[in-house]
Design a protein around this motif. Structure first.
Motif, PDB file in Angstrom:
ATOM      1  N   GLY A 176      -0.528   7.539  -6.160  1.00  0.00           N
ATOM      2  CA  GLY A 176      -1.328   8.568  -5.496  1.00  0.00           C
ATOM      3  C   GLY A 176      -2.690   8.078  -5.026  1.00  0.00           C
ATOM      4  O   GLY A 176      -3.641   8.851  -4.932  1.00  0.00           O
ATOM      5  N   LEU A 177      -2.792   6.771  -4.715  1.00  0.00           N
ATOM      6  CA  LEU A 177      -4.083   6.252  -4.247  1.00  0.00           C
ATOM      7  C   LEU A 177      -4.358   6.728  -2.819  1.00  0.00           C
ATOM      8  O   LEU A 177      -3.427   7.000  -2.056  1.00  0.00           O
ATOM      9  CB  LEU A 177      -4.080   4.717  -4.272  1.00  0.00           C
ATOM     10  N   SER A 178      -5.626   6.802  -2.486  1.00  0.00           N
ATOM     11  CA  SER A 178      -5.995   7.139  -1.104  1.00  0.00           C
ATOM     12  C   SER A 178      -5.618   5.953  -0.220  1.00  0.00           C
ATOM     13  O   SER A 178      -5.364   4.846  -0.702  1.00  0.00           O
ATOM     14  CB  SER A 178      -7.497   7.388  -1.011  1.00  0.00           C
ATOM     15  N   ARG A 179      -5.629   6.182   1.088  1.00  0.00           N
ATOM     16  CA  ARG A 179      -5.287   5.123   2.033  1.00  0.00           C
ATOM     17  C   ARG A 179      -6.199   3.894   1.830  1.00  0.00           C
ATOM     18  O   ARG A 179      -5.723   2.757   1.769  1.00  0.00           O
ATOM     19  CB  ARG A 179      -5.433   5.675   3.455  1.00  0.00           C
ATOM     20  N   ALA A 180      -7.492   4.155   1.695  1.00  0.00           N
ATOM     21  CA  ALA A 180      -8.463   3.059   1.562  1.00  0.00           C
ATOM     22  C   ALA A 180      -8.279   2.320   0.231  1.00  0.00           C
ATOM     23  O   ALA A 180      -8.296   1.082   0.189  1.00  0.00           O
ATOM     24  CB  ALA A 180      -9.878   3.607   1.674  1.00  0.00           C
ATOM     25  N   GLU A 181      -8.100   3.099  -0.836  1.00  0.00           N
ATOM     26  CA  GLU A 181      -7.899   2.459  -2.161  1.00  0.00           C
ATOM     27  C   GLU A 181      -6.626   1.616  -2.159  1.00  0.00           C
ATOM     28  O   GLU A 181      -6.601   0.498  -2.674  1.00  0.00           O
ATOM     29  CB  GLU A 181      -7.747   3.530  -3.250  1.00  0.00           C
ATOM     30  N   ALA A 182      -5.566   2.188  -1.597  1.00  0.00           N
ATOM     31  CA  ALA A 182      -4.279   1.491  -1.591  1.00  0.00           C
ATOM     32  C   ALA A 182      -4.397   0.193  -0.810  1.00  0.00           C
ATOM     33  O   ALA A 182      -3.872  -0.849  -1.225  1.00  0.00           O
ATOM     34  CB  ALA A 182      -3.201   2.388  -0.983  1.00  0.00           C
ATOM     35  N   ARG A 183      -5.110   0.227   0.302  1.00  0.00           N
ATOM     36  CA  ARG A 183      -5.249  -0.999   1.119  1.00  0.00           C
ATOM     37  C   ARG A 183      -6.014  -2.063   0.336  1.00  0.00           C
ATOM     38  O   ARG A 183      -5.654  -3.224   0.332  1.00  0.00           O
ATOM     39  CB  ARG A 183      -5.945  -0.667   2.440  1.00  0.00           C
ATOM     40  N   GLU A 184      -7.050  -1.619  -0.371  1.00  0.00           N
ATOM     41  CA  GLU A 184      -7.856  -2.578  -1.140  1.00  0.00           C
ATOM     42  C   GLU A 184      -7.012  -3.251  -2.231  1.00  0.00           C
ATOM     43  O   GLU A 184      -7.022  -4.481  -2.371  1.00  0.00           O
ATOM     44  CB  GLU A 184      -9.045  -1.838  -1.769  1.00  0.00           C
ATOM     45  N   VAL A 185      -6.270  -2.447  -2.985  1.00  0.00           N
ATOM     46  CA  VAL A 185      -5.435  -3.009  -4.060  1.00  0.00           C
ATOM     47  C   VAL A 185      -4.322  -3.879  -3.447  1.00  0.00           C
ATOM     48  O   VAL A 185      -4.001  -4.953  -3.959  1.00  0.00           O
ATOM     49  CB  VAL A 185      -4.824  -1.883  -4.935  1.00  0.00           C
ATOM     50  N   ALA A 186      -3.777  -3.442  -2.322  1.00  0.00           N
ATOM     51  CA  ALA A 186      -2.701  -4.190  -1.673  1.00  0.00           C
ATOM     52  C   ALA A 186      -3.204  -5.551  -1.199  1.00  0.00           C
ATOM     53  O   ALA A 186      -2.517  -6.571  -1.370  1.00  0.00           O
ATOM     54  CB  ALA A 186      -2.147  -3.395  -0.496  1.00  0.00           C
ATOM     55  N   LEU A 187      -4.388  -5.588  -0.641  1.00  0.00           N
ATOM     56  CA  LEU A 187      -4.947  -6.868  -0.167  1.00  0.00           C
ATOM     57  C   LEU A 187      -5.179  -7.799  -1.350  1.00  0.00           C
ATOM     58  O   LEU A 187      -4.914  -9.006  -1.272  1.00  0.00           O
ATOM     59  CB  LEU A 187      -6.261  -6.628   0.591  1.00  0.00           C
ATOM     60  N   ASP A 188      -5.651  -7.228  -2.457  1.00  0.00           N
ATOM     61  CA  ASP A 188      -5.866  -8.039  -3.656  1.00  0.00           C
ATOM     62  C   ASP A 188      -4.534  -8.661  -4.106  1.00  0.00           C
ATOM     63  O   ASP A 188      -4.459  -9.851  -4.384  1.00  0.00           O
ATOM     64  CB  ASP A 188      -6.466  -7.160  -4.765  1.00  0.00           C
ATOM     65  N   TRP A 189      -3.475  -7.840  -4.119  1.00  0.00           N
ATOM     66  CA  TRP A 189      -2.186  -8.344  -4.586  1.00  0.00           C
ATOM     67  C   TRP A 189      -1.561  -9.338  -3.606  1.00  0.00           C
ATOM     68  O   TRP A 189      -0.924 -10.309  -4.013  1.00  0.00           O
ATOM     69  CB  TRP A 189      -1.232  -7.192  -4.913  1.00  0.00           C
ATOM     70  N   ALA A 190      -1.757  -9.100  -2.319  1.00  0.00           N
ATOM     71  CA  ALA A 190      -1.262 -10.068  -1.326  1.00  0.00           C
ATOM     72  C   ALA A 190      -1.916 -11.428  -1.606  1.00  0.00           C
ATOM     73  O   ALA A 190      -1.244 -12.470  -1.595  1.00  0.00           O
ATOM     74  CB  ALA A 190      -1.566  -9.585   0.088  1.00  0.00           C
ATOM     75  N   GLY A 191      -3.198 -11.407  -1.904  1.00  0.00           N
ATOM     76  CA  GLY A 191      -3.916 -12.642  -2.218  1.00  0.00           C
ATOM     77  C   GLY A 191      -3.401 -13.292  -3.493  1.00  0.00           C
ATOM     78  O   GLY A 191      -3.243 -14.514  -3.569  1.00  0.00           O
ATOM     79  N   ALA A 224       0.825  -1.210   0.000  1.00  0.00           N
ATOM     80  CA  ALA A 224       0.000   0.000   0.000  1.00  0.00           C
ATOM     81  C   ALA A 224       0.865   1.268   0.000  1.00  0.00           C
ATOM     82  O   ALA A 224       0.539   2.252  -0.675  1.00  0.00           O
ATOM     83  CB  ALA A 224      -0.932  -0.007   1.216  1.00  0.00           C
ATOM     84  N   PHE A 225       1.962   1.220   0.741  1.00  0.00           N
ATOM     85  CA  PHE A 225       2.858   2.383   0.809  1.00  0.00           C
ATOM     86  C   PHE A 225       3.361   2.737  -0.595  1.00  0.00           C
ATOM     87  O   PHE A 225       3.347   3.904  -1.008  1.00  0.00           O
ATOM     88  CB  PHE A 225       4.032   2.054   1.738  1.00  0.00           C
ATOM     89  N   ALA A 226       3.784   1.716  -1.340  1.00  0.00           N
ATOM     90  CA  ALA A 226       4.266   1.943  -2.713  1.00  0.00           C
ATOM     91  C   ALA A 226       3.142   2.487  -3.587  1.00  0.00           C
ATOM     92  O   ALA A 226       3.349   3.385  -4.405  1.00  0.00           O
ATOM     93  CB  ALA A 226       4.819   0.647  -3.297  1.00  0.00           C
ATOM     94  N   LEU A 227       1.960   1.942  -3.414  1.00  0.00           N
ATOM     95  CA  LEU A 227       0.824   2.382  -4.230  1.00  0.00           C
ATOM     96  C   LEU A 227       0.469   3.841  -3.963  1.00  0.00           C
ATOM     97  O   LEU A 227       0.137   4.594  -4.881  1.00  0.00           O
ATOM     98  CB  LEU A 227      -0.402   1.511  -3.926  1.00  0.00           C
TER      99      LEU A 227
END
Ligand SMILES: Nc1ncnc2c1ncn2[C@@H]1O[C@H](COP(=O)(O)OP(=O)(O)O)[C@@H](O)[C@H]1O
Ligand SMILES: [Mg+2]
Length: 272
Positions: free
Chosen positions: A119-134, A111-114
């Motif tokens: 320039g994603l928001s905190r919530a957007e970055a977390r969502e994309v990060a969780l998807d990629w972790a999966g 999420a930090f990289a995103l």
């Protein structure tokens, strides 16, 4: 511009141009030339592998493409624009397991990289990060900190982070070299899956012939220190699959070029 005025069948777009690049280090003992007059192009969507023995300048070249090192001569261009500094358009996966931020979790690292790169928001970055972790099999470890993960899992996070940012090109410096053989194979297959799914453009560095053939669509063989491009191999789909005669043949050919194969040894004996 009228259509007939255009050149027909334009070749695949060049994502990255390395143009007559030499790279040097200033050391106490003097100037060390790590890479000498190297030129190549990575086309959009291809996976180009730089294959060569230890010390031939692969990491140095990748660092220069990453923007961490300035060429002594020549130029590196991304999408036609000269590379002057590191940027989120070139995400790097290093060999070392310590490339994650130790104070951030798996999803936090991605999420930090995103947030920084896209320039994603905190919530957007977390969502994309969780998807990629999966997607890299770490869904259950999204909230784990790096020190609790195995080497392979850390590399998965680094890979997920690099893909998540959607850079123009992914740069990988022997990302699996420090893993055991079984994990290495599994990770190579997983990486291939992600590349094929996303159509990512990749520049991968390795000293292992089988990894080069399996992972890349084209391989450039580098000569020993100082590194130059010694040979180029297009690797068709069938020759990328371990166990095919085409894979074995190409592996033997490159092995012979790098280390001198059985035929070269026999000729030497005859000559004497
Ligand atoms: N920071 C550095 N300072 C001085 N020489 C270096 C440095 N990094 C690498 N080199 C030298 O540059 C050459 C290429 O190194 P490197 O790019 O790490 O090769 P490879 O990744 O192919 O093993 C080697 O001779 C190495 O000793
Ligand atoms: Mg290296």
């Amino acid at each position: 511009m009228p259509a007939e005025g255009r050149a027909p069948a334009a070749p695949a777009k060049a994502a990255l141009d390395v143009d007559r690049v030499s790279l040097r280090y200033a050391t106490e003992a003097g100037i060390v030339t790590a890479v000498e007059d190297v030129s190549f192009t990575v086309r959009t969507g291809e996976r180009l592998v730089l294959l060569g023995p230890s010390g031939c300048g692969k990491s140095t070249l990748l660092r220069a493409v990453g923007g961490f090192l300035k060429p002594a001569s020549g130029e590196i261009r991304l999408g036609g624009a000269p590379v002057a500094a590191p940027g989120p358009d070139r995400m790097v996966v290093f060999q070392e397991f310590d490339q994650l931020l130790p104070w951030r979790t798996v999803s936090g690292n991605i999420a930090f990289a995103l947030r920084r790169a896209r320039g994603l928001s905190r919530a957007e970055a977390r969502e994309v990060a969780l998807d990629w972790a999966g997607r890299v099999g770490l869904g259950k470890f999204a909230d784990a900190f790096p020190h609790t993960l195995s080497g392979g899992m850390k590399q998965r996070v680094a890979i997920a982070r690099a893909f998540a940012v959607q850079p123009a090109i992914l740069l990988m410096d022997e990302p699996f070299a420090a893993l055991d053989a079984l994990s290495r194979r599994r990770m190579q297959d997983e990486l291939l899956g992600l590349c094929e799914e996303t159509g990512a453009t990749c520049l991968v560095v390795t000293h292992a012939i089988d990894e080069a053939l399996h992972v890349g669509t084209r391989t450039l063989v580098m000569s020993p220190h100082p590194g130059r491009i010694a040979a180029e191999y297009d690797v068709p789909e069938v020759a990328r699959r371990r166990g095919t005669p085409q894979f074995a043949a190409l592996e033997a050919e490159i092995q012979a070029r790098l280390f001198g194969g059985p035929r070269a040894a026999a000729e030497e004996v005859v000559d004497v």
